[in-house]
Motif scaffolding. Structure first.
Motif, PDB file in Angstrom:
ATOM      1  N   TYR A 222     -14.108 -35.620 -43.236  1.00  0.00           N
ATOM      2  CA  TYR A 222     -13.935 -34.327 -42.576  1.00  0.00           C
ATOM      3  C   TYR A 222     -15.234 -33.537 -42.731  1.00  0.00           C
ATOM      4  O   TYR A 222     -15.969 -33.723 -43.708  1.00  0.00           O
TER       5      TYR A 222
ATOM      6  N   LYS B  99     -10.916 -32.384 -37.391  1.00  0.00           N
ATOM      7  CA  LYS B  99     -11.929 -32.890 -38.321  1.00  0.00           C
ATOM      8  C   LYS B  99     -12.881 -31.797 -38.819  1.00  0.00           C
ATOM      9  O   LYS B  99     -13.643 -32.027 -39.746  1.00  0.00           O
TER      10      LYS B  99
ATOM     11  N   GLU C 222     -10.511 -28.497 -33.506  1.00  0.00           N
ATOM     12  CA  GLU C 222     -10.734 -29.912 -33.863  1.00  0.00           C
ATOM     13  C   GLU C 222     -10.241 -30.147 -35.291  1.00  0.00           C
ATOM     14  O   GLU C 222     -10.706 -29.482 -36.223  1.00  0.00           O
TER      15      GLU C 222
ATOM     16  N   TRP D  93     -21.183 -34.290 -38.162  1.00  0.00           N
ATOM     17  CA  TRP D  93     -20.073 -34.366 -37.214  1.00  0.00           C
ATOM     18  C   TRP D  93     -19.882 -35.789 -36.693  1.00  0.00           C
ATOM     19  O   TRP D  93     -18.745 -36.250 -36.517  1.00  0.00           O
TER      20      TRP D  93
ATOM     21  N   LEU E 201     -16.028 -26.584 -31.275  1.00  0.00           N
ATOM     22  CA  LEU E 201     -15.145 -27.437 -32.087  1.00  0.00           C
ATOM     23  C   LEU E 201     -13.855 -26.735 -32.487  1.00  0.00           C
ATOM     24  O   LEU E 201     -13.082 -27.280 -33.270  1.00  0.00           O
TER      25      LEU E 201
ATOM     26  N   GLY F 261     -16.558 -38.232 -37.019  1.00  0.00           N
ATOM     27  CA  GLY F 261     -15.943 -38.895 -35.881  1.00  0.00           C
ATOM     28  C   GLY F 261     -15.805 -40.393 -36.050  1.00  0.00           C
ATOM     29  O   GLY F 261     -14.881 -41.008 -35.513  1.00  0.00           O
TER      30      GLY F 261
END
Length: 259
Positions: free
Chosen positions: A58, A91, A89, A48, A86, A52
């Motif tokens: 991804y 991503k 989100e 993760w 999440l 970011g």
């Protein structure tokens, strides 16, 4: 060509020395997006964080069957907590890598099945696609997916099954992930299946750092090699690489909900 690598492990140690450079070279070669998959609870944060930090990365999070000894019952609930936190989100694109692996020595079939089904239930709850690892277990996997009938389906990663098995997955709405394994001359069955597959069924992947394409034996696989993999698979299918790249790109965007 515009390309999407739908299956990598760029968070793994072999990329620690030059990860940023690999991503930059991949983008320069046309690989616009790269999916990095979690395999156990201990690496979700790293996956993760990478998503970011890097605009092209991804994340998918899951509990891989090969790491069964590392998984605890509490990790399924921890995964649910991550997905809840999440939710929405952009991503976060999938649950994975999850699945069944009967190729490993003395597989705990029952526990693998329980773990798979728990994660399929999460995929249904959070309306996320799944990225599946399946080795010598297509029959039980297909039977399980027929019971769950996921709304968004997903990808059967590194597919090397028969044409009949491919058809079963396609009827369930799944795409088939094709990468370096299919480029080797000895992969004759995969070549026959590839020639029959509709373009709507295919997404491209590397599984970096694993499963390098023909001509790169013993090397670290990388998203940088996805254009070469696309070229080789297109040659085997008898179409232009641009056509295969465009189909894989379109299929990947549809699967992950990308514009």
């Amino acid at each position: 060509m515009q390309l999407i690598d739908t299956h990598t492990h760029l968070d793994f140690d072999p990329f620690d020395e030059d990860r940023a450079a690999v991503i930059a070279r991949s983008q320069a070669g046309g690989v616009e997006r790269i999916v990095v998959l979690g395999v156990h609870a201990a690496n979700w944060q790293r996956v993760w964080q990478l998503a970011g930090e890097e605009p092209s990365i991804y994340a998918a999070l899951g509990l891989h069957p090969v790491f069964l000894d590392e998984h605890q019952d509490a990790h399924v609930e921890q995964l649910r907590d991550w997905l809840e936190r999440l939710r929405g989100e952009p991503k976060l694109c999938a649950i994975g890598e999850i699945g069944l692996d009967y190729y490993i020595d003395n597989p705990d079939v029952e526990r693998q099945q329980q773990l798979l089904e728990a994660q399929l239930a999460l995929a249904a709850e959070f309306s996320l696609p799944v990225l599946l690892h399946v080795r010598r277990a297509h029959a039980p996997m297909i039977a399980t997916l027929k019971r769950y009938r996921l709304e968004r389906a997903g990808v059967v990663h590194a597919f090397s099954g028969s044409w009949e098995e491919a058809q079963e997955y396609l009827r369930l709405g799944f795409r088939l992930g094709l990468g370096g394994a299919g480029t080797w001359p000895q992969a004759q069955r995969m070549h026959r299946v590839l020639r029959q597959l509709p373009l709507e069924a295919i997404v491209l992947e590397t599984d970096a750092p694993d499963i390098p394409p023909a001509g790169h034996a013993g090397e670290r696989n990388s998203p940088e090699l996805l254009p070469e993999i696309c070229q080789r698979l297109a040659d085997l299918k008898g179409i232009a690489p641009e056509a295969l790249a465009a189909a894989s790109y379109r299929n990947s965007c549809e699967l992950f909900g990308w514009r």
